[in-house]
Write a protein that holds these residues in place. Structure first.
Motif, PDB file in Angstrom:
ATOM      1  N   ARG A   1       0.833  -1.211   0.000  1.00  0.00           N
ATOM      2  CA  ARG A   1       0.000   0.000   0.000  1.00  0.00           C
ATOM      3  C   ARG A   1       0.864   1.256   0.000  1.00  0.00           C
ATOM      4  NH1 ARG A   1      -4.336  -2.104   4.489  1.00  0.00           N
ATOM      5  NH2 ARG A   1      -5.790  -3.072   3.034  1.00  0.00           N
ATOM      6  N   GLU A   2       1.926   1.231   0.790  1.00  0.00           N
ATOM      7  CA  GLU A   2       2.810   2.390   0.878  1.00  0.00           C
ATOM      8  C   GLU A   2       3.527   2.641  -0.442  1.00  0.00           C
ATOM      9  OE1 GLU A   2       6.852   3.554   3.283  1.00  0.00           O
ATOM     10  OE2 GLU A   2       5.290   2.473   4.395  1.00  0.00           O
ATOM     11  N   VAL A   3       4.073   1.590  -1.035  1.00  0.00           N
ATOM     12  CA  VAL A   3       4.810   1.731  -2.291  1.00  0.00           C
ATOM     13  C   VAL A   3       3.876   2.124  -3.436  1.00  0.00           C
ATOM     14  CG1 VAL A   3       6.131   0.449  -4.023  1.00  0.00           C
ATOM     15  CG2 VAL A   3       6.663   0.176  -1.608  1.00  0.00           C
TER      16      VAL A   3
ATOM     17  N   ALA B   1       1.211   3.797  -3.439  1.00  0.00           N
ATOM     18  CA  ALA B   1       0.694   5.165  -3.361  1.00  0.00           C
ATOM     19  C   ALA B   1       1.621   6.176  -4.029  1.00  0.00           C
ATOM     20  CB  ALA B   1       0.468   5.549  -1.903  1.00  0.00           C
ATOM     21  N   SER B   2       2.908   5.888  -4.062  1.00  0.00           N
ATOM     22  CA  SER B   2       3.844   6.863  -4.613  1.00  0.00           C
ATOM     23  C   SER B   2       4.871   6.251  -5.550  1.00  0.00           C
ATOM     24  CB  SER B   2       4.576   7.579  -3.469  1.00  0.00           C
ATOM     25  OG  SER B   2       5.316   6.626  -2.714  1.00  0.00           O
ATOM     26  N   GLY B   3       4.745   4.960  -5.836  1.00  0.00           N
ATOM     27  CA  GLY B   3       5.750   4.274  -6.650  1.00  0.00           C
ATOM     28  C   GLY B   3       5.749   4.728  -8.095  1.00  0.00           C
ATOM     29  N   LEU B   4       6.947   4.846  -8.641  1.00  0.00           N
ATOM     30  CA  LEU B   4       7.123   5.183 -10.050  1.00  0.00           C
ATOM     31  C   LEU B   4       7.150   3.900 -10.869  1.00  0.00           C
ATOM     32  CD1 LEU B   4       9.949   7.848  -9.659  1.00  0.00           C
ATOM     33  CD2 LEU B   4       7.486   8.238  -9.881  1.00  0.00           C
TER      34      LEU B   4
END
Length: 76
Positions: A47-49, A51-54
């Motif tokens: 979930r953390e990755v 949300a902002s992962g490229l």
């Protein structure tokens, strides 16, 4: 309906997570986790990755694709 995670038994023992989309289609299958607690931590990390992962495009140009490819501004 929102997507969801499923905790399943891994074939080799331990557990895996399946991520399903809102329509029920499998989107991703995780690595094997040794415990349910480790799998739950994997959900949190995903979930953390997510949300902002490229996106890193490591694919080759040889793959056949029916959809037109968008230009990749990172290539020279």
């Amino acid at each position: 309906m929102a997507g969801y995670f499923e905790l399943i038994n891994a074939p080799e023992g331990g557990y895996q997570l399946r991520l399903r989309g809102g329509n029920g289609e499998i989107i991703a299958l995780s690595v094997r986790y040794p415990t349910k607690q480790a799998a739950a931590a994997g959900v949190s990390q995903t979930r953390e990755v997510a949300a902002s992962g490229l996106i890193r495009d490591l694919s080759s140009e040889l793959a056949s694709n029916s959809a037109p490819e968008a230009p990749d501004e990172t290539r020279n």
